[in-house]
Enzyme design. Structure first.
Site, PDB file in Angstrom:
ATOM      1  N   LYS A  55       0.592  -6.902 -65.325  1.00  0.00           N
ATOM      2  CA  LYS A  55       1.882  -6.781 -65.149  1.00  0.00           C
ATOM      3  C   LYS A  55       2.714  -7.321 -66.455  1.00  0.00           C
ATOM      4  CE  LYS A  55       0.920  -8.137 -60.405  1.00  0.00           C
ATOM      5  NZ  LYS A  55       0.908  -9.148 -59.416  1.00  0.00           N
ATOM      6  N   GLN A  99       1.769 -15.592 -58.516  1.00  0.00           N
ATOM      7  CA  GLN A  99       0.591 -14.892 -58.322  1.00  0.00           C
ATOM      8  C   GLN A  99      -0.307 -15.479 -57.076  1.00  0.00           C
ATOM      9  OE1 GLN A  99      -0.347 -11.999 -59.769  1.00  0.00           O
ATOM     10  NE2 GLN A  99      -2.193 -11.925 -58.365  1.00  0.00           N
ATOM     11  N   ASP A 122       9.149  -9.607 -55.459  1.00  0.00           N
ATOM     12  CA  ASP A 122       7.886  -9.506 -54.969  1.00  0.00           C
ATOM     13  C   ASP A 122       7.851  -9.243 -53.403  1.00  0.00           C
ATOM     14  OD1 ASP A 122       5.140  -8.637 -55.288  1.00  0.00           O
ATOM     15  OD2 ASP A 122       4.341 -10.657 -55.000  1.00  0.00           O
TER      16      ASP A 122
END
Length: 283
Positions: A55, A99, A122
């Site tokens: 990313k 994450q 996200d």
């Protein structure tokens, strides 16, 4: 495999998205704002470290700044939320990615919900999930959004089709079911307790595999001519779909790797750029 079958190449979709993103980043920078994604990694899981690095590299290629916050595995929920709140308060940060999975002792839902809705690029917060269900999310969950992007890019009809989603996670199976329903598909959401799963999957015009089990979906489960989207990624570089057998039955299918994955990362960065753009419009 027939000549009419489509291999749904996610990298092609991601490259198309990137052309638009580069132009938008340049426009935002002219206003003195540098789009920035902050990624939080708790512990040292090798797979998570790889995802975070990918990313960060993708951000760099598009001119987006990235910050990596690495916390030890013994970090508590409270300490993690403190770090998230620091990023919430930092006006130079436009997107926050925690994450996952996080270490077992952390309350992942509490940590996700600490992320400001304006920076939830996200699409993991409870509020973001609710907005997505109503079709009103600025930043829908990235993998579900990537799936819709792929279907639209290849002009695969959603309206009126029967979509079968295998998986019910709050950041994949459930939100993609809602998004397909909002696009006028008839949606069946299956899970580990579903009885006669193969028979239900065989009814699907569109099958979304998001179950987290390698090579789980077999070609014999697929109705001839169905569209198969594999949203899984497992050890051995394989998805949730038995690609070879499902390829023979389907009219279109995503490979793993190179299918949903590249579009998911592109969507995350696109959301970050959009968040920065929204800030530039407010300033």
């Amino acid at each position: 495999m027939t000549t009419d079958q489509l291999i749904l190449n996610g990298q092609t979709v991601a490259d198309f998205m990137k052309e638009e993103m580069v132009a938008k980043v340049a426009m935002i920078k002219e206003k003195g704002i540098l789009p920035c994604l902050a990624t939080i990694l708790v512990g040292n899981d090798p797979s998570s470290e790889t995802y975070v690095r990918m990313k960060g590299n993708a951000c760099a290629r598009l001119g987006v700044h990235s910050i990596k916050v690495v916390l030890p595995a013994e970090t508590t929920t409270e300490e993690l939320i403190q770090e998230i709140n620091k990023l919430n308060a930092d006006h130079s940060v436009h997107g926050i990615l925690l994450q996952h999975p996080v270490p077992y002792h952390i309350n992942e839902r509490a940590a996700f919900d600490a992320i400001s809705i304006e920076k939830d690029v996200d699409g993991v917060t409870t509020q973001g999930y609710a907005l997505n269900a109503f079709g009103a999310a600025a930043f829908p969950s990235c993998t579900p959004q990537a799936i819709i992007r792929i279907l639209d890019f290849y002009r695969i009809q959603i309206e009126g089709k029967h979509a079968v989603v295998i998986g019910r996670s709050p950041i994949l199976g459930k939100p993609v079911s809602a998004m397909l329903l909002n696009r006028n598909a008839t949606v069946t959401t299956c899970h580990s307790k579903t009885v006669n799963l193969d028979e239900i999957v065989r009814l699907g015009d569109i099958v979304i595999a998001a179950v987290g089990k390698p090579l789980f979906v077999k070609g014999s489960w697929i109705k001839p001519g169905a569209v198969v989207i594999d949203a899984g990624y497992n050890k051995g570089n394989v998805g949730d779909v038995d690609y070879v057998s499902c390829l023979e039955q389907s009219s279109a299918i995503t490979p793993v790797p190179g299918g949903v994955g590249p579009v998911t990362i592109a969507t995350l960065i696109e959301h970050t750029i959009q968040s920065a753009y929204m800030q530039s419009e407010r300033s």
